[in-house]
Design an enzyme around this catalytic site. Structure first.
Site, PDB file in Angstrom:
ATOM      1  N   HIS A 195      34.779  34.899  50.848  1.00  0.00           N
ATOM      2  CA  HIS A 195      33.700  35.498  50.070  1.00  0.00           C
ATOM      3  C   HIS A 195      32.898  36.340  51.059  1.00  0.00           C
ATOM      4  O   HIS A 195      33.285  36.529  52.190  1.00  0.00           O
ATOM      5  CB  HIS A 195      32.796  34.407  49.490  1.00  0.00           C
ATOM      6  CG  HIS A 195      33.468  33.469  48.563  1.00  0.00           C
ATOM      7  ND1 HIS A 195      33.668  33.746  47.231  1.00  0.00           N
ATOM      8  CD2 HIS A 195      33.975  32.222  48.753  1.00  0.00           C
ATOM      9  CE1 HIS A 195      34.247  32.716  46.645  1.00  0.00           C
ATOM     10  NE2 HIS A 195      34.460  31.773  47.541  1.00  0.00           N
ATOM     11  N   CYS A 227      39.424  33.032  46.244  1.00  0.00           N
ATOM     12  CA  CYS A 227      39.161  31.592  46.112  1.00  0.00           C
ATOM     13  C   CYS A 227      39.634  30.997  44.779  1.00  0.00           C
ATOM     14  O   CYS A 227      40.824  30.850  44.576  1.00  0.00           O
ATOM     15  CB  CYS A 227      37.680  31.328  46.378  1.00  0.00           C
ATOM     16  SG  CYS A 227      37.344  29.630  46.856  1.00  0.00           S
TER      17      CYS A 227
HETATM   18  N1  GLN Z   1      37.035  25.295  42.878  1.00  0.00           N
HETATM   19  C1  GLN Z   1      37.686  25.748  44.003  1.00  0.00           C
HETATM   20  C2  GLN Z   1      37.537  24.913  45.264  1.00  0.00           C
HETATM   21  O1  GLN Z   1      36.463  24.382  45.577  1.00  0.00           O
HETATM   22  C3  GLN Z   1      37.300  27.181  44.222  1.00  0.00           C
HETATM   23  C4  GLN Z   1      35.923  27.384  44.798  1.00  0.00           C
HETATM   24  C5  GLN Z   1      35.572  28.820  45.021  1.00  0.00           C
HETATM   25  O2  GLN Z   1      36.021  29.725  44.295  1.00  0.00           O
HETATM   26  N2  GLN Z   1      34.701  29.063  46.011  1.00  0.00           N
HETATM   27  O3  GLN Z   1      38.502  24.807  45.953  1.00  0.00           O
END
Ligand code: GLN
Length: 243
Positions: free
Chosen positions: A191, A92
């Protein structure tokens, strides 16, 4: 001996992402493969040549912003190791930082390493939910499960996706791709954390790390009945049958 580097564990650790490092380490130890894990954060010295596996988790826009400059200072060495086959998993926010840039909500641009030909821009809604992806590893197809929560929408250039979306949004909710893959770098929005839930993927990464050090032996099978059952339950919920 496998050396693992957990990059920015204090800043990039959303939704239990550190569990990926634990799963990688435990699946080595259960097979008596010696493994060490070092945590590296802002300003710490690191020699990427020493490592076999580097992990970067997810983080909010705020954390990504804090890390971007520090990561950029390490770009050349990191890239050299990647070109040399270093195994990397980035999730992510960590994934977005390996691309060219992330255009955050409000228009602020966070620079990425540009190691992979892709970019990310914030969409107008968050892409949230359970997800499944079909991935091909050494010619074998594997259904990988997890969940995603991101507002960034990633678009790939000259780089392969990690897999094909079976359920969920993936990179952008539009083109059916999920994550990215370049050499031994694997990036994903999933995740969950990803590796404990998908033992086959974890073992594949361990094998790649060993192969890079000239060790081609087959990994001893482990009892994955819990992991397999959990995947079956999730796949059934998503209407995707069994493994
Ligand atoms: N900030 C990023 C987004 O919302 C990554 C979020 C995350 O790592 N879950 O796209």
């Amino acid at each position: 001996m496998i050396s693992v580097c957990h990059l920015y564990p204090d800043l990039l650790d959303l939704y239990g992402d550190r569990g990926n490092v634990v799963a990688f380490k435990m699946r080595c130890q259960w097979r008596n493969i010696p493994v060490t894990v070092r945590q590296v954060s802002l300003g710490d010295k690191i020699d990427f040549k020493e490592y076999d596996f580097v992990f970067l988790g997810g983080g909010s826009d705020r954390e990504q912003n804090l890390i971007a400059a520090d990561l950029m200072n390490r770009r050349d060495e990191f890239k050299e190791a990647v070109e040399d086959g270093l195994v990397v998993l980035a999730i992510c926010g960590g994934y977005q930082l390996l691309g060219k840039y992330y255009l955050a909500p409000g228009g602020k641009e966070i620079s990425g390493l540009g190691m992979l030909d892709l970019y990310t821009r914030a969409g107008d809604r968050r892409l949230v939910g359970n997800a499944a992806v079909e991935v091909e590893l050494d010619g074998k197809r594997l259904k990988v499960i997890g969940f995603e929560n991101h507002s960034g929408q990633t678009f790939l250039g000259e780089v392969s996706p990690f897999g094909k979306v079976l359920s969920g949004y993936g990179n952008n909710g539009l083109d059916g791709t999920e994550g990215a893959r370049y050499k031994n770098v694997f990036c994903s929005y999933l995740h969950g954390p990803l590796l404990p839930k998908n033992a086959g993927l974890t073992d594949y990464l361990i094998s790649l790390a060993l192969r890079r050090r000239g060790c081609n032996r087959e990994l001893t099978p482990l009892d994955d009945s819990f992991e397999d059952r959990a995947r079956d339950v999730m796949l059934a919920r998503l209407g995707l049958g069994r493994r």
